[in-house]
Motif scaffolding. Sequence first.
Motif, short mmCIF file in Angstrom:
data_model
loop_
_atom_site.label_atom_id
_atom_site.label_comp_id
_atom_site.label_asym_id
_atom_site.label_seq_id
_atom_site.Cartn_x
_atom_site.Cartn_y
_atom_site.Cartn_z
N THR A 143 0.82 -1.21 0.00
CA THR A 143 0.00 0.00 0.00
C THR A 143 0.86 1.26 0.00
O THR A 143 0.60 2.22 -0.73
N TYR A 144 1.92 1.24 0.81
CA TYR A 144 2.81 2.38 0.90
C TYR A 144 3.48 2.67 -0.45
O TYR A 144 3.52 3.81 -0.92
N ILE A 145 3.99 1.61 -1.09
CA ILE A 145 4.67 1.79 -2.37
C ILE A 145 3.69 2.27 -3.44
O ILE A 145 4.03 3.12 -4.28
N SER A 146 2.45 1.75 -3.41
CA SER A 146 1.46 2.19 -4.39
C SER A 146 1.16 3.67 -4.24
O SER A 146 1.09 4.41 -5.24
N ARG A 147 1.03 4.10 -3.00
CA ARG A 147 0.76 5.53 -2.77
C ARG A 147 1.95 6.38 -3.16
O ARG A 147 1.79 7.47 -3.73
N MET A 148 3.14 5.90 -2.87
CA MET A 148 4.34 6.65 -3.24
C MET A 148 4.45 6.76 -4.76
O MET A 148 4.84 7.80 -5.29
N THR A 149 4.09 5.68 -5.45
CA THR A 149 4.13 5.71 -6.92
C THR A 149 3.12 6.70 -7.46
O THR A 149 3.42 7.47 -8.39
N ASP A 150 1.91 6.70 -6.88
CA ASP A 150 0.89 7.65 -7.32
C ASP A 150 1.32 9.08 -7.05
O ASP A 150 1.12 9.98 -7.89
N LEU A 151 1.88 9.32 -5.86
CA LEU A 151 2.34 10.66 -5.52
C LEU A 151 3.48 11.11 -6.44
O LEU A 151 3.53 12.27 -6.85
N ARG A 152 4.36 10.18 -6.75
CA ARG A 152 5.47 10.53 -7.65
C ARG A 152 4.94 10.88 -9.04
O ARG A 152 5.41 11.84 -9.67
N ALA A 153 3.96 10.10 -9.51
CA ALA A 153 3.38 10.39 -10.83
C ALA A 153 2.66 11.74 -10.81
O ALA A 153 2.76 12.53 -11.77
N ASP A 154 1.92 11.99 -9.72
CA ASP A 154 1.22 13.28 -9.60
C ASP A 154 2.22 14.43 -9.55
O ASP A 154 1.99 15.50 -10.15
#
Length: 377
Positions: A143-154
């Motif tokens: 979950t943490y990595i998924s959110r970090m990936t989304d935040l990085r893309a944003d």
Amino acid sequence: MRERGTPVEIWTMGIKAVLLSYVAIQSYESVDLISTWYMLSILIYLCLNISIHIVKKASSKSIVLLLAMLAIAVSSSYIHPLFMLLLPLNIYELFAIYLRKHGLIVLLMLAPLVLISQYAQSILVTYGLVALLSFLYNLLLHTYISRMTDLRADLENRHEHIQQLTKSLNENKEYIRQSDYTIKLEERNRLSQEIHDKIGHSMTGALIQMEASKRLFTSNPDKSAELLQNAIHISKDGIETIRLVLKNMKPPTEQLGINRMKLFIDEFSAKQTVRTSLTHEGNVDSMTPIQWKVIQENTQEALTNAMKYSNATVVSIHIQVLRTLIKVEVSDNGQGAQKVIKGLGIIGMEERAASVNGTIIVDGSRGFSVTTLIPHG
């Protein structure tokens, strides 16, 4: 798990190291003599689990994971049952490659409890706790990595958007600079031509008259006096022409700042049935011509939109000059809009405001309002 990146692998290897340390300490206390097979099983576990994070292909990774699980099963059967505590993490890593349902993965992690209950009941509860904690760890990490990936893309999207806005702003600044330079050149050319055509001819005529008067000064005084008087009249006309040219160069008061805005609003009210009012506060004289230009064009666009879409009967324009901000709000009592769709008009207002580092706020909740915000001071 390669796509998750190096930090995930480091955390996973750290958790495995903690579990291996626990197993080694606990089994060391219960084993009378540390055999070569005991040390070999630990080394095999270390080698295989390091290899998991080295291989890249999913098929190769699966083979290494199966070998690691087999080594754990053999070690728990022939060396010490506590080695079974190392199994849950490898089970998760293997089935997470092919399965996306977390419920099925956790059942597979708990499946070895059936075998443990038959020959190693002493670690039954410990294994179940380790399996559940391992699953929760991986779930939280995922979950943490998924959110970090989304935040990085944003963040990347925002950065790209900022670059586009910066480019657009620079282009607008360059356009304003070029327009200002062109206007100055045109004005200088017009002024030069007007001085040449009017003042230059007058001064040349006066000079010719004075030269002729000088030559006739002794031989024909009366004619010399007449020519001199003509030169005086021509010079006076030239001075009056200079005064008129300079006067025309300066815009009349009604064409500047707030007076020009009032004139525009009066003309708009005379042509339309809607009642329009203009109010202002603060030092409006401190605003620059380019700021007035942006404000008037945005106000004109907002009034046009109000007449087309809002069915308003009253439109108010309020200009507020603050210490660091100029705020211009055009609001009406029309029908408004729950969802504002940006058309060419609003986009044009945004681009004009951006050319002076400003922004636009549109609100359709109560009537319809367009607010232009421009940095000031």
